[in-house]
Design a protein around this motif. Structure first.
Motif, short mmCIF file in Angstrom:
data_model
loop_
_atom_site.label_atom_id
_atom_site.label_comp_id
_atom_site.label_asym_id
_atom_site.label_seq_id
_atom_site.Cartn_x
_atom_site.Cartn_y
_atom_site.Cartn_z
N GLY A 112 0.83 -1.25 -0.09
CA GLY A 112 -0.11 -0.01 0.09
C GLY A 112 0.66 1.11 0.15
N SER A 113 2.30 1.12 -0.08
CA SER A 113 2.93 2.30 -0.17
C SER A 113 3.01 3.32 -1.37
N GLY A 114 2.27 2.53 -2.48
CA GLY A 114 2.25 3.42 -3.74
C GLY A 114 3.40 2.92 -4.70
N LYS A 115 4.19 1.78 -4.53
CA LYS A 115 5.32 1.35 -5.30
C LYS A 115 4.65 1.38 -6.78
N THR A 116 3.58 0.91 -6.94
CA THR A 116 3.19 0.67 -8.41
C THR A 116 3.11 2.01 -9.24
N THR A 117 2.29 2.93 -8.51
CA THR A 117 2.03 4.37 -9.17
C THR A 117 3.32 4.99 -9.37
N ILE A 118 4.31 4.86 -8.46
CA ILE A 118 5.37 5.88 -8.28
C ILE A 118 6.34 5.05 -9.45
N GLY A 119 6.39 3.61 -9.38
CA GLY A 119 7.24 3.06 -10.46
C GLY A 119 6.83 3.52 -11.98
N GLN A 120 5.50 3.37 -12.08
CA GLN A 120 4.92 3.87 -13.37
C GLN A 120 5.52 5.27 -13.77
N ILE A 121 5.28 6.21 -13.01
CA ILE A 121 5.70 7.60 -13.26
C ILE A 121 7.39 7.56 -13.64
N PHE A 130 8.30 -0.77 -17.00
CA PHE A 130 7.85 -0.95 -15.39
C PHE A 130 7.22 -2.45 -15.34
N PHE A 131 7.63 -3.18 -14.33
CA PHE A 131 6.99 -4.37 -13.91
C PHE A 131 6.74 -4.52 -12.60
N ASP A 132 5.81 -5.22 -12.28
CA ASP A 132 5.27 -5.54 -10.95
C ASP A 132 5.84 -7.00 -10.74
N SER A 133 6.47 -7.06 -9.80
CA SER A 133 6.77 -8.52 -9.45
C SER A 133 5.86 -9.68 -9.14
N ASP A 134 4.80 -8.98 -8.30
CA ASP A 134 3.59 -9.68 -7.90
C ASP A 134 2.98 -10.19 -9.25
N LYS A 135 2.56 -9.28 -10.10
CA LYS A 135 1.95 -9.56 -11.21
C LYS A 135 2.75 -10.55 -12.33
N LEU A 136 3.96 -10.74 -12.24
CA LEU A 136 4.93 -11.68 -12.65
C LEU A 136 4.67 -12.94 -12.11
N ILE A 137 4.58 -13.25 -10.96
CA ILE A 137 4.28 -14.20 -10.22
C ILE A 137 3.07 -14.90 -10.41
N GLU A 138 2.00 -13.89 -10.59
CA GLU A 138 0.72 -14.58 -10.88
C GLU A 138 0.60 -15.14 -12.30
N ARG A 139 1.09 -14.47 -13.41
CA ARG A 139 1.12 -14.85 -14.48
C ARG A 139 2.25 -16.11 -14.54
N MET A 172 18.71 -8.25 -16.29
CA MET A 172 18.07 -7.11 -17.18
C MET A 172 18.51 -5.85 -17.02
N ARG A 173 18.39 -4.77 -17.97
CA ARG A 173 18.74 -3.43 -17.69
C ARG A 173 17.53 -2.52 -18.10
N ARG A 174 17.46 -1.36 -17.54
CA ARG A 174 16.50 -0.16 -17.99
C ARG A 174 14.92 -0.69 -17.60
N LEU A 175 14.94 -1.09 -16.15
CA LEU A 175 13.71 -1.63 -15.80
C LEU A 175 13.52 -1.01 -14.44
N VAL A 176 12.15 -0.53 -14.34
CA VAL A 176 11.84 -0.11 -12.92
C VAL A 176 10.60 -1.12 -12.38
N ILE A 177 11.20 -1.56 -11.19
CA ILE A 177 10.63 -3.00 -10.67
C ILE A 177 9.66 -2.60 -9.25
N SER A 178 8.59 -2.78 -9.19
CA SER A 178 7.54 -2.65 -8.06
C SER A 178 7.84 -4.13 -7.40
N THR A 179 8.31 -4.31 -6.18
CA THR A 179 8.38 -5.69 -5.38
C THR A 179 7.17 -5.63 -4.35
N GLY A 180 7.14 -6.65 -4.11
CA GLY A 180 6.04 -7.00 -3.02
C GLY A 180 6.51 -6.57 -1.79
N GLY A 181 5.72 -6.28 -0.67
CA GLY A 181 6.15 -5.73 0.37
C GLY A 181 6.91 -6.76 1.10
#
Length: 292
Positions: A112-121, A130-139, A172-181
């Motif tokens: 809930g700290s806003g990692k996804t929105t901030i990472g997107q920006i 931009f990648f969300d590690s939780d979404k990668l796990i779900e996939r 990899m390179r040139r990624l912003v990654i939002s990790t799980g808490g």
């Protein structure tokens, strides 16, 4: 090295639901670079791996193939910067992007700290993906939601898959990654994240509890409760998680404190801070780290 990782890991731009911040307004007009779109389109490959077995669960190979998605055009593609904050964000990103030398940025912090929105920006202004590690796990587990993964297979199973995803991303390179808490709890994850720059988004627990209570905690397996005052129960569980993880968060290269931002801007409440202001502070702190 990146090519090898691409053979086994499919990466795409996901805008996850982790953020408790409102989405940036269309007036922000963050530029999406044509060059970055081309790079995203190169990341078309399959995540093919064997899911680790748990008690009562039969392991199986999982094939996941997804199409890269860009962020909404109304938010990110107008190409104009209309406010002083937008201009400051653009200027700071242009100053530090060459200094990053392609290193990935890992956002860590409590749920809930806003990692996804901030990472997107950050990804948009830096020309990163931009990648969300939780979404990668779900996939990788056939589209199963995080809450269901915890329920069906347990936290250890989820953490094993989280570590595997971070391992592959770290090449990899040139990624912003939002990790799980909870990504910070395993030392091996820090080994992977420290190949890039780790940024801790530090939000006061009472503010987190308010945000999470407002949207509900059903999708948060470590916060779910059946009875009692929702805010009180959420704050209690967050406090326990913080007690267990606070030392681990201190391993991050950079700390972005919302309380500090509020003080700088003259706000009495961290809830008055918008995502753009947090992104600017993140870039300032990254710049300071790079100059050390």
């Amino acid at each position: 090295m990146a090519a090898k990782a691409l053979q086994s890991l499919h990466l795409t731009t996901w805008i996850g639901s982790d953020s408790m911040f409102p989405a940036p307004s269309s007036s922000m007009g963050l530029c999406t670079r044509l060059e970055n779109k081309k790079k995203v389109n190169l990341l078309k490959c399959n995540l093919v791996r064997t899911v680790k077995p748990v008690v009562g669960y039969r392991s199986a190979g999982v094939n996941v193939s997804c199409t890269p998605q860009n962020s909404p055009a109304s938010v990110l593609e107008s190409g104009t910067f209309t406010t002083e904050e937008d201009l400051a964000l653009k200027k700071k990103s242009e100053e530090i992007e060459p200094c990053l030398s392609g290193r990935c940025i890992y956002l860590v912090g409590m749920m809930g700290s806003g990692k996804t929105t901030i990472g997107q920006i950050l990804s948009e202004v830096l020309g990163y993906s931009f990648f969300d590690s939780d979404k990668l796990i779900e996939r990788s587990v056939g589209g199963t939601a995080v809450a269901d993964i915890f329920k069906l297979h347990g936290e250890a199973f989820f953490r094993d898959n989280e570590t595997e995803v971070l391992h592959k991303l770290s090449s990899m390179r040139r990624l912003v990654i939002s990790t799980g808490g909870g990504a910070v709890v395993r030392p091996i994850n820090w080994k992977y994240m420290h190949k890039g720059i780790s940024v801790f988004i530090d939000v006061p627990l009472d503010a987190l509890a308010q945000r999470l209570t407002a949207v509900g905690t059903a999708s948060r397996p470590l916060l779910h409760h059946k009875s009692g005052d929702a805010y009180t129960q959420t704050l209690k569980k967050l406090s326990k998680l913080w007690e267990d993880r606070s030392e681990a968060y201190s391993n991050a290269h950079v700390r972005v404190s919302l309380e500090r931002i509020a003080t700088k801007l003259g706000h009495g409440d961290v809830c008055c801070i918008n995502p753009t202001q947090i992104a600017i502070e993140a870039l300032i702190q990254i710049e300071g780290y790079l100059k050390k």
